[in-house]
Design an enzyme around this catalytic site. Structure first.
Site, short mmCIF file in Angstrom:
data_model
loop_
_atom_site.label_atom_id
_atom_site.label_comp_id
_atom_site.label_asym_id
_atom_site.label_seq_id
_atom_site.Cartn_x
_atom_site.Cartn_y
_atom_site.Cartn_z
N ALA A 10 0.85 -1.19 0.00
CA ALA A 10 0.00 0.00 0.00
C ALA A 10 0.89 1.24 0.00
CB ALA A 10 -0.91 -0.01 1.23
N MET A 11 0.26 2.39 -0.19
CA MET A 11 0.99 3.66 -0.13
C MET A 11 1.72 3.74 1.21
SD MET A 11 0.23 5.46 -2.94
CE MET A 11 0.54 7.16 -2.55
N ASP A 84 10.20 0.82 -10.79
CA ASP A 84 9.39 1.43 -9.73
C ASP A 84 8.03 1.81 -10.32
OD1 ASP A 84 9.05 2.35 -7.07
OD2 ASP A 84 9.45 4.41 -7.68
N GLU A 85 7.01 1.84 -9.47
CA GLU A 85 5.63 2.19 -9.87
C GLU A 85 5.16 1.33 -11.05
OE1 GLU A 85 3.93 3.97 -7.94
OE2 GLU A 85 5.41 5.15 -6.84
N GLN A 87 2.83 -0.66 -11.43
CA GLN A 87 1.39 -0.78 -11.67
C GLN A 87 0.96 0.04 -12.88
OE1 GLN A 87 2.63 0.79 -8.96
NE2 GLN A 87 1.68 2.80 -8.80
N CYS A 142 -2.18 0.65 9.14
CA CYS A 142 -3.23 1.66 9.25
C CYS A 142 -3.02 2.40 10.58
CB CYS A 142 -4.59 0.93 9.25
SG CYS A 142 -6.04 1.97 9.45
N CYS A 179 -6.50 0.09 6.73
CA CYS A 179 -7.04 -1.27 6.69
C CYS A 179 -8.43 -1.18 6.05
CB CYS A 179 -7.10 -1.89 8.09
SG CYS A 179 -8.38 -1.22 9.17
#
Length: 193
Positions: A10-11, A84-85, A87, A142, A179
């Protein structure tokens, strides 16, 4: 035997820092790295990769029309590719990275997000889940302490955004890792106000 690796999180999970540390480790051993990133990610400058903790390096920018297998011809002296990145790469570009691994025996390490702000897979990530030899989650938490899996998009007032285009380049000002439960609860709380 070389492998295609997908390291996702996640970020805020330090994916970029991990990519840059891995680059350092290869270079420290005298190996040459071809560091790449998709052209859509221009938040740190056109040809820069920068982590939140301050690590940075220049990288080759890959536009969606570039064939990575053909581009590798210009970088034949490289021992490894770090992306990288990932996605944001096209499914075809992921297949081209797969071809580099299979036919040229060059390891490819891809770092990126699994899903967007609505928990939908990105095309590049989907393809990596389908064809990567090794898939590793880079975990983050989270604010409640549970594992974060949602890249919640937030507006200028800190409210969760639940519609819009899949891609909005941004950092801590635009996204927060949450989360699933906290994300759903935040959306529910916004609707009742």
């Amino acid at each position: 035997m070389a492998k295609l690796y997908f390291k996702y999180g996640a970020m805020g999970s330090s994916k970029t820092a991990n990519a840059l540390i891995t680059r350092f480790n290869y270079e420290e051993r005298g190996m040459k790295v071809w560091l790449i990133k998709p052209s859509i990610d221009d938040r740190d400058g056109v040809n820069m990769i920068r982590s939140r903790i301050g690590l940075q390096a220049s990288a080759d920018v890959i536009t969606p029309d570039k064939n990575l297998y053909e581009e590798y011809e210009k970088h034949k002296d490289c021992d490894v590719i770090i992306a990288d990145e990932c996605q944001f790469f096209t499914s075809e570009q992921i297949d081209q990275l797969r071809k580099i691994v299979d036919t040229l025996d060059i390891p490819v390490l891809c770092y990126g997000l699994r899903t967007d702000f609505l928990t939908k897979l990105f095309p590049g990530s989907l393809r990596l889940f389908e064809v990567a030899d090794s898939i590793t989650e880079i975990k983050t938490i989270c604010s409640c302490g549970k594992k974060a899996i949602v890249n919640a998009r937030i507006d200028g007032e800190g409210k969760i955004v639940t519609e819009g285009g899949q891609i909005l380049i941004g950092g801590n000002d635009s996204y927060v890792a949450m989360c699933h439960n906290c994300w759903k609860q935040a959306i529910k709380n916004q609707k009742t106000k």
